[in-house]
Design a protein around this motif. Structure first.
Motif, PDB file in Angstrom:
ATOM      1  N   UNK A   1       0.848  -1.195   0.000  1.00  0.00           N
ATOM      2  CA  UNK A   1       0.000   0.000   0.000  1.00  0.00           C
ATOM      3  C   UNK A   1       0.884   1.246   0.000  1.00  0.00           C
ATOM      4  N   UNK A   2       0.308   2.352  -0.490  1.00  0.00           N
ATOM      5  CA  UNK A   2       1.055   3.606  -0.474  1.00  0.00           C
ATOM      6  C   UNK A   2       1.269   4.033   0.978  1.00  0.00           C
ATOM      7  N   UNK A   3       2.382   4.776   1.225  1.00  0.00           N
ATOM      8  CA  UNK A   3       2.670   5.155   2.610  1.00  0.00           C
ATOM      9  C   UNK A   3       1.541   6.001   3.198  1.00  0.00           C
ATOM     10  N   UNK A   4       1.345   5.843   4.484  1.00  0.00           N
ATOM     11  CA  UNK A   4       0.259   6.579   5.149  1.00  0.00           C
ATOM     12  C   UNK A   4       0.575   8.072   5.243  1.00  0.00           C
ATOM     13  N   UNK A   5      -0.412   8.889   5.058  1.00  0.00           N
ATOM     14  CA  UNK A   5      -0.303  10.326   5.302  1.00  0.00           C
ATOM     15  C   UNK A   5      -0.259  10.531   6.808  1.00  0.00           C
ATOM     16  N   UNK A   6       0.400  11.628   7.269  1.00  0.00           N
ATOM     17  CA  UNK A   6       0.566  11.751   8.721  1.00  0.00           C
ATOM     18  C   UNK A   6      -0.701  12.172   9.451  1.00  0.00           C
ATOM     19  N   UNK A   7      -1.611  12.863   8.749  1.00  0.00           N
ATOM     20  CA  UNK A   7      -2.838  13.358   9.398  1.00  0.00           C
ATOM     21  C   UNK A   7      -4.026  12.888   8.556  1.00  0.00           C
ATOM     22  N   UNK A   8      -5.125  12.463   9.194  1.00  0.00           N
ATOM     23  CA  UNK A   8      -6.268  11.996   8.392  1.00  0.00           C
ATOM     24  C   UNK A   8      -6.928  13.137   7.619  1.00  0.00           C
ATOM     25  N   UNK A   9      -7.598  12.830   6.505  1.00  0.00           N
ATOM     26  CA  UNK A   9      -8.251  13.884   5.740  1.00  0.00           C
ATOM     27  C   UNK A   9      -9.395  14.502   6.535  1.00  0.00           C
ATOM     28  N   UNK A  10      -9.660  15.778   6.273  1.00  0.00           N
ATOM     29  CA  UNK A  10     -10.776  16.438   6.955  1.00  0.00           C
ATOM     30  C   UNK A  10     -12.074  15.778   6.520  1.00  0.00           C
ATOM     31  N   UNK A  11     -12.944  15.404   7.472  1.00  0.00           N
ATOM     32  CA  UNK A  11     -14.219  14.788   7.073  1.00  0.00           C
ATOM     33  C   UNK A  11     -15.164  15.830   6.462  1.00  0.00           C
ATOM     34  N   UNK A  12     -16.169  15.326   5.732  1.00  0.00           N
ATOM     35  CA  UNK A  12     -17.071  16.206   4.980  1.00  0.00           C
ATOM     36  C   UNK A  12     -17.728  17.257   5.871  1.00  0.00           C
ATOM     37  N   UNK A  13     -18.099  16.873   7.099  1.00  0.00           N
ATOM     38  CA  UNK A  13     -18.786  17.837   7.980  1.00  0.00           C
ATOM     39  C   UNK A  13     -17.869  19.022   8.298  1.00  0.00           C
ATOM     40  N   UNK A  14     -16.552  18.764   8.477  1.00  0.00           N
ATOM     41  CA  UNK A  14     -15.616  19.856   8.767  1.00  0.00           C
ATOM     42  C   UNK A  14     -15.447  20.756   7.545  1.00  0.00           C
ATOM     43  N   UNK A  15     -15.449  20.155   6.348  1.00  0.00           N
ATOM     44  CA  UNK A  15     -15.360  20.970   5.130  1.00  0.00           C
ATOM     45  C   UNK A  15     -16.582  21.887   5.030  1.00  0.00           C
ATOM     46  N   UNK A  16     -17.761  21.357   5.365  1.00  0.00           N
ATOM     47  CA  UNK A  16     -18.974  22.187   5.346  1.00  0.00           C
ATOM     48  C   UNK A  16     -18.838  23.370   6.293  1.00  0.00           C
TER      49      UNK A  16
END
Ligand code: SAH
Length: 268
Positions: A171-186
């Motif tokens: 698998x590709x290496x893990x990013x250090x921080x998880x992506x912002x969830x949709x509710x936070x983008x809203x």
């Protein structure tokens, strides 16, 4: 980390025909997916849904019914919207194969949603703007609109193929921080719009496409939680500055001790 079907949900928005809901549930279960979200379905539960689901009645029984797309995807780090035709503002686009690969990869790390539209009108522009990617099944250009459950079948099949292909692959290496969830983008977008109005950049009475274009910009970048929280901090900083300038302006008007003017602040 390997992908996981358990992290992938199929979201059907405002489905008219319960038979399509049942057929979609069957298509999902055939490909190993079990999590169905229904946004304001016209008729559900319904006997016609059960008939078409055949051996996938359990998927229907556990379906989650919600009022809005935002609710259905709030905790998702990746939201992919489907579209039977080209839209006015082009969006980051995946073909079904790329979609399967990306969804599988990212399902190792966070919740993922595949979003399908109404039988008659598809997804609205506003709903498509809530998606990080759009996926289009390259069908006959003279007749490109598939039956809803058939579209679910194509995309869930591609996901299964990606899962089978990835077994044993690095698998590709893990990013250090998880992506912002949709509710936070809203929430970020609501904040951004307020600030743009406050500083006179954006006129809600004459919105043009400013907000949807900014939304697309974010969709291309797909900020992580940390990046989004920095951007929120910048907005708050701008609001504080605007507030200080306003109060300084009114202080000058009433001849109380002068606060620095905008020009003075800018040269610093
Ligand atoms: N007339 C509608 C078509 C809706 S078809 C429109 O023009 O948008 C119902 C749903 O099936 C769509 O919202 C989409 O989720 C899916 N679908 C149908 N054909 C598709 C295609 N070629 N590519 C991707 N999704 C498709």
């Amino acid at each position: 980390m390997t992908g996981s079907f358990a992290s992938v949900r199929v979201v059907l928005v405002n489905t008219s025909h319960p038979g399509n809901i049942g057929a979609a549930a069957r298509a999902m279960k055939n490909m190993g997916l079990e999590r169905l979200y229904l946004v304001a379905p016209r008729e559900f539960p319904a006997p016609r849904a059960l008939w078409r689901a055949a051996g996938a009645v359990d998927v229907l029984e556990r379906a989650v019914v919600v009022e809005s797309l935002a609710e259905a995807v709030a905790d998702c780090g990746l939201v992919v919207g489907t579209s039977a035709r080209e839209r006015r503002i082009p969006w980051p686009l995946l073909d079904p194969r790329e979609c399967g690969q990306r969804v599988w990869q990212e399902s190792a790390h966070h919740e993922v949603a595949l979003v399908f539209g109404r039988e008659d009108r598809g997804l609205t522009n506003d709903e498509l703007a809530q998606c990080g990617y759009h996926v289009h099944i390259p069908a006959n250009p003279d007749y490109s609109s598939l039956n809803l459950a058939a579209a679910v079948q194509v995309l869930t099949y591609e996901l299964r193929m990606a899962a089978l292909a990835a077994t044993g692959e690095a698998q590709s290496p893990d990013w250090d921080v998880p992506p912002a969830p949709a509710a936070d983008l809203d929430l970020y977008f609501q904040h951004l719009e307020r600030v743009l109005v406050e500083i006179g950049f954006h006129d809600p009475a004459n919105p043009r496409q400013t907000m949807v274009r900014l939304r697309r910009l974010l969709a291309r970048i797909r900020p992580d939680r940390m990046e989004l929280s920095i951007l929120r901090g910048v907005l708050t900083g701008v609001q504080n500055l605007a507030w200080r300038l306003r109060t300084a302006g009114s202080a000058q008007a009433t001849d109380t001790p002068a606060a620095p003017r905008l020009e003075d602040r800018q040269v610093r």
